[in-house]
Structure formats: structure tokens, C-alpha cells
Design a protein around this motif. Sequence first.
Motif, PDB file in Angstrom:
ATOM      1  N   GLU A  15      10.505  50.541  -4.074  1.00 16.03           N
ATOM      2  CA  GLU A  15       9.917  51.173  -5.373  1.00 16.03           C
ATOM      3  C   GLU A  15       8.427  51.180  -5.536  1.00 16.03           C
ATOM      4  OE1 GLU A  15      11.145  49.812  -9.401  1.00 16.03           O
ATOM      5  OE2 GLU A  15      11.610  47.700  -8.171  1.00 16.03           O
ATOM      6  N   LYS A  16       8.104  52.408  -6.264  1.00 11.48           N
ATOM      7  CA  LYS A  16       6.597  52.286  -6.687  1.00 11.48           C
ATOM      8  C   LYS A  16       6.478  51.778  -7.993  1.00 11.48           C
ATOM      9  CE  LYS A  16       2.508  54.645  -6.810  1.00 11.48           C
ATOM     10  NZ  LYS A  16       1.484  55.633  -6.109  1.00 11.48           N
ATOM     11  N   VAL A  17       5.752  50.929  -8.784  1.00 10.15           N
ATOM     12  CA  VAL A  17       5.524  50.362  -9.833  1.00 10.15           C
ATOM     13  C   VAL A  17       3.938  50.618 -10.204  1.00 10.15           C
ATOM     14  CG1 VAL A  17       5.779  48.586 -11.627  1.00 10.15           C
ATOM     15  CG2 VAL A  17       7.560  48.687  -9.651  1.00 10.15           C
ATOM     16  N   GLY A  18       3.514  51.468 -10.964  1.00  9.61           N
ATOM     17  CA  GLY A  18       2.190  51.648 -11.139  1.00  9.61           C
ATOM     18  C   GLY A  18       1.469  51.980  -9.965  1.00  9.61           C
ATOM     19  N   MET A  19       0.411  51.295  -9.461  1.00  6.76           N
ATOM     20  CA  MET A  19      -0.355  51.641  -8.074  1.00  6.76           C
ATOM     21  C   MET A  19       0.300  50.707  -7.001  1.00  6.76           C
ATOM     22  SD  MET A  19      -3.776  50.032  -8.971  1.00  6.76           S
ATOM     23  CE  MET A  19      -4.502  49.600  -7.416  1.00  6.76           C
ATOM     24  N   TRP A  20       1.329  50.116  -7.141  1.00  6.31           N
ATOM     25  CA  TRP A  20       1.932  49.048  -6.127  1.00  6.31           C
ATOM     26  C   TRP A  20       3.188  49.576  -5.625  1.00  6.31           C
ATOM     27  CZ3 TRP A  20      -1.542  45.612  -4.745  1.00  6.31           C
ATOM     28  CH2 TRP A  20      -2.495  45.100  -5.642  1.00  6.31           C
ATOM     29  N   TRP A  21       3.420  49.301  -4.324  1.00  5.29           N
ATOM     30  CA  TRP A  21       4.732  49.349  -3.901  1.00  5.29           C
ATOM     31  C   TRP A  21       5.446  48.242  -3.641  1.00  5.29           C
ATOM     32  CZ3 TRP A  21       6.446  54.142  -2.997  1.00  5.29           C
ATOM     33  CH2 TRP A  21       5.870  55.243  -3.183  1.00  5.29           C
ATOM     34  N   HIS A  22       6.784  48.147  -4.221  1.00  7.05           N
ATOM     35  CA  HIS A  22       7.503  46.658  -4.226  1.00  7.05           C
ATOM     36  C   HIS A  22       8.800  46.814  -3.217  1.00  7.05           C
ATOM     37  CE1 HIS A  22       6.178  44.755  -8.228  1.00  7.05           C
ATOM     38  NE2 HIS A  22       5.178  45.777  -7.800  1.00  7.05           N
ATOM     39  N   VAL A  23       8.682  45.895  -2.370  1.00 10.49           N
ATOM     40  CA  VAL A  23       9.883  45.921  -1.296  1.00 10.49           C
ATOM     41  C   VAL A  23      10.342  44.502  -1.387  1.00 10.49           C
ATOM     42  CG1 VAL A  23      10.564  46.342   1.130  1.00 10.49           C
ATOM     43  CG2 VAL A  23       8.495  47.397   0.224  1.00 10.49           C
ATOM     44  N   ALA A  33      15.571  36.812  -1.092  1.00  7.76           N
ATOM     45  CA  ALA A  33      15.400  36.257   0.305  1.00  7.76           C
ATOM     46  C   ALA A  33      13.839  36.447   0.493  1.00  7.76           C
ATOM     47  CB  ALA A  33      16.152  36.882   1.314  1.00  7.76           C
ATOM     48  N   ASP A  34      13.413  37.496   0.204  1.00 10.59           N
ATOM     49  CA  ASP A  34      11.953  37.867   0.687  1.00 10.59           C
ATOM     50  C   ASP A  34      11.640  39.247  -0.672  1.00 10.59           C
ATOM     51  OD1 ASP A  34       9.402  37.641   1.511  1.00 10.59           O
ATOM     52  OD2 ASP A  34      10.014  37.867   3.687  1.00 10.59           O
ATOM     53  N   LYS A  35      10.094  38.920  -0.811  1.00  8.41           N
ATOM     54  CA  LYS A  35       9.755  40.320  -1.277  1.00  8.41           C
ATOM     55  C   LYS A  35       8.162  40.184  -1.055  1.00  8.41           C
ATOM     56  CE  LYS A  35       8.989  37.631  -5.663  1.00  8.41           C
ATOM     57  NZ  LYS A  35       9.235  37.616  -7.150  1.00  8.41           N
ATOM     58  N   VAL A  36       7.465  41.515  -1.397  1.00  8.04           N
ATOM     59  CA  VAL A  36       6.264  41.822  -0.932  1.00  8.04           C
ATOM     60  C   VAL A  36       5.921  42.990  -1.988  1.00  8.04           C
ATOM     61  CG1 VAL A  36       6.535  43.557   0.806  1.00  8.04           C
ATOM     62  CG2 VAL A  36       4.551  42.047   0.735  1.00  8.04           C
ATOM     63  N   ARG A  37       4.545  42.962  -2.363  1.00  6.28           N
ATOM     64  CA  ARG A  37       3.813  44.074  -3.151  1.00  6.28           C
ATOM     65  C   ARG A  37       2.801  44.407  -2.250  1.00  6.28           C
ATOM     66  NH1 ARG A  37       1.973  42.191  -8.689  1.00  6.28           N
ATOM     67  NH2 ARG A  37       0.628  41.196  -7.601  1.00  6.28           N
ATOM     68  N   CYS A  38       2.749  45.830  -2.162  1.00  9.03           N
ATOM     69  CA  CYS A  38       1.551  46.249  -1.041  1.00  9.03           C
ATOM     70  C   CYS A  38       0.740  47.382  -1.898  1.00  9.03           C
ATOM     71  CB  CYS A  38       2.043  47.145   0.104  1.00  9.03           C
ATOM     72  SG  CYS A  38       3.090  46.037   1.081  1.00  9.03           S
ATOM     73  N   ASP A  39      -0.400  47.598  -1.547  1.00 12.41           N
ATOM     74  CA  ASP A  39      -1.072  48.809  -2.402  1.00 12.41           C
ATOM     75  C   ASP A  39      -1.381  49.968  -1.340  1.00 12.41           C
ATOM     76  OD1 ASP A  39      -2.774  47.597  -0.467  1.00 12.41           O
ATOM     77  OD2 ASP A  39      -4.581  47.569  -1.599  1.00 12.41           O
ATOM     78  N   GLU A  40      -0.786  49.854  -0.219  1.00 15.00           N
ATOM     79  CA  GLU A  40      -0.836  50.879   0.601  1.00 15.00           C
ATOM     80  C   GLU A  40       0.791  51.467   1.108  1.00 15.00           C
ATOM     81  OE1 GLU A  40      -3.122  50.804   4.174  1.00 15.00           O
ATOM     82  OE2 GLU A  40      -4.848  49.907   3.161  1.00 15.00           O
TER      83      GLU A  40
END
Length: 58
Positions: A15-23, A33-40
Motif C-alpha cells: 500500500e501507499k501511505v502518504g509519500m511512502w510505500w509499505h510492504v 514476519a517482515d516489513k519495509v517502508r520505501c520512498d521509491e
Amino acid sequence: MKIYLGRNGAYVSFEKVGMWWHVTLRGSSGEVADKVRCDEYRLAVEYRSAFLKIARAS
């Protein structure tokens, strides 16, 4: 938000939250189990692919 299902109930949310992509990779019981937040977007898609391989293998 998009949800991709793996085996035994494991899944990946994307999903996209604001300007970040959350996986997020969640196990069959719902624990993270794992999570990451990306700006690209490109990086988020790479993580989504990797998390989907893990979810399908478990």
C-alpha cells in the motif's frame, strides 16, 4: 491496499501511505514476519516480489 495470498494463509500487503510505500509480510497466524517502508515505487515492487516468494514457499 493490495493483498497477495501465499500458501497456508501467509500473505503480503502492499500500500501507499502518504509519500511512502509499505510492504508487509504476515505469517499464517497474522504475525508480522517482515516489513519495509520505501520512498521509491521500484524498490517497493522488488520487496513485494521477494516477500511473495517467501509467502508462497512457507
